[in-house]
Write an enzyme that holds these catalytic residues in place. Structure first.
Site, PDB file in Angstrom:
ATOM      1  N   GLU A   1       0.838  -1.190   0.000  1.00  0.00           N
ATOM      2  CA  GLU A   1       0.000   0.000   0.000  1.00  0.00           C
ATOM      3  C   GLU A   1       0.872   1.238   0.000  1.00  0.00           C
ATOM      4  O   GLU A   1       2.069   1.171   0.269  1.00  0.00           O
ATOM      5  CB  GLU A   1      -0.921   0.015   1.205  1.00  0.00           C
TER       6      GLU A   1
ATOM      7  N   HIS B   1      -5.356   5.260   7.638  1.00  0.00           N
ATOM      8  CA  HIS B   1      -4.500   5.158   8.815  1.00  0.00           C
ATOM      9  C   HIS B   1      -3.192   5.876   8.543  1.00  0.00           C
ATOM     10  O   HIS B   1      -2.846   6.172   7.406  1.00  0.00           O
ATOM     11  CB  HIS B   1      -4.275   3.700   9.216  1.00  0.00           C
TER      12      HIS B   1
END
Length: 142
Positions: free
Chosen positions: A51, A89
């Site tokens: 990611e 996040h």
């Protein structure tokens, strides 16, 4: 996970070995996981899912080039994220011009790893990786 596995050809054996977030571990976690796959005699190839944010995938690409004996395909989530955008996040923030999907894809491509454009392309990307490695037939189900 079901969507990912569903995108892989029915002809290819699949086994989910790890579902782990390396963002929660130290910088050597991805190398430990890749090393485990590399040493496992039953693992034929690896699909690495990364990611945006951080540099774990770039570090993994360097480790793969130096050590990995098995073919690797990849997917980087957050490819459409704009720079500086918080994506769920703190680890998924592109900061200081580093950690972008483009940086990760470039690093992976430079060591010969094909990166799927979307989750839906992961199966096709793995099949192509298996074919390039000459082990597609070996990975087909009986």
């Amino acid at each position: 996970i079901e969507r990912i596995l569903g995108s892989i050809s029915d002809d290819v054996d699949q086994e989910l070995k790890f579902k782990i977030s390396i963002k929660n571990f130290d910088e050597d976690a991805e190398k430990f996981i890749l090393k485990a796959f590399n040493e496992d005699p039953e693992t034929k190839a690896v699909m690495m899912i990364g990611e945006i944010g951080g540099n774990a995938e770039e570090d993994a690409a360097a480790w793969i080039k130096a050590n990995m004996k098995k073919p690797v395909a990849a997917f980087i989530s957050g490819q459409q994220a704009p720079p500086g955008k918080r994506m769920g996040h703190a680890g998924a923030i592109i900061a200081g011009g580093k950690g972008s999907a483009a940086d990760k894809i470039k690093a992976l491509n430079e060591v010969g790893i094909e990166v799927a454009k979307t989750v839906a392309h992961m199966g096709d990307t793995m099949v192509e990786t298996l074919k390039k490695a000459g082990i597609y037939e070996e990975c087909k189900t009986c």
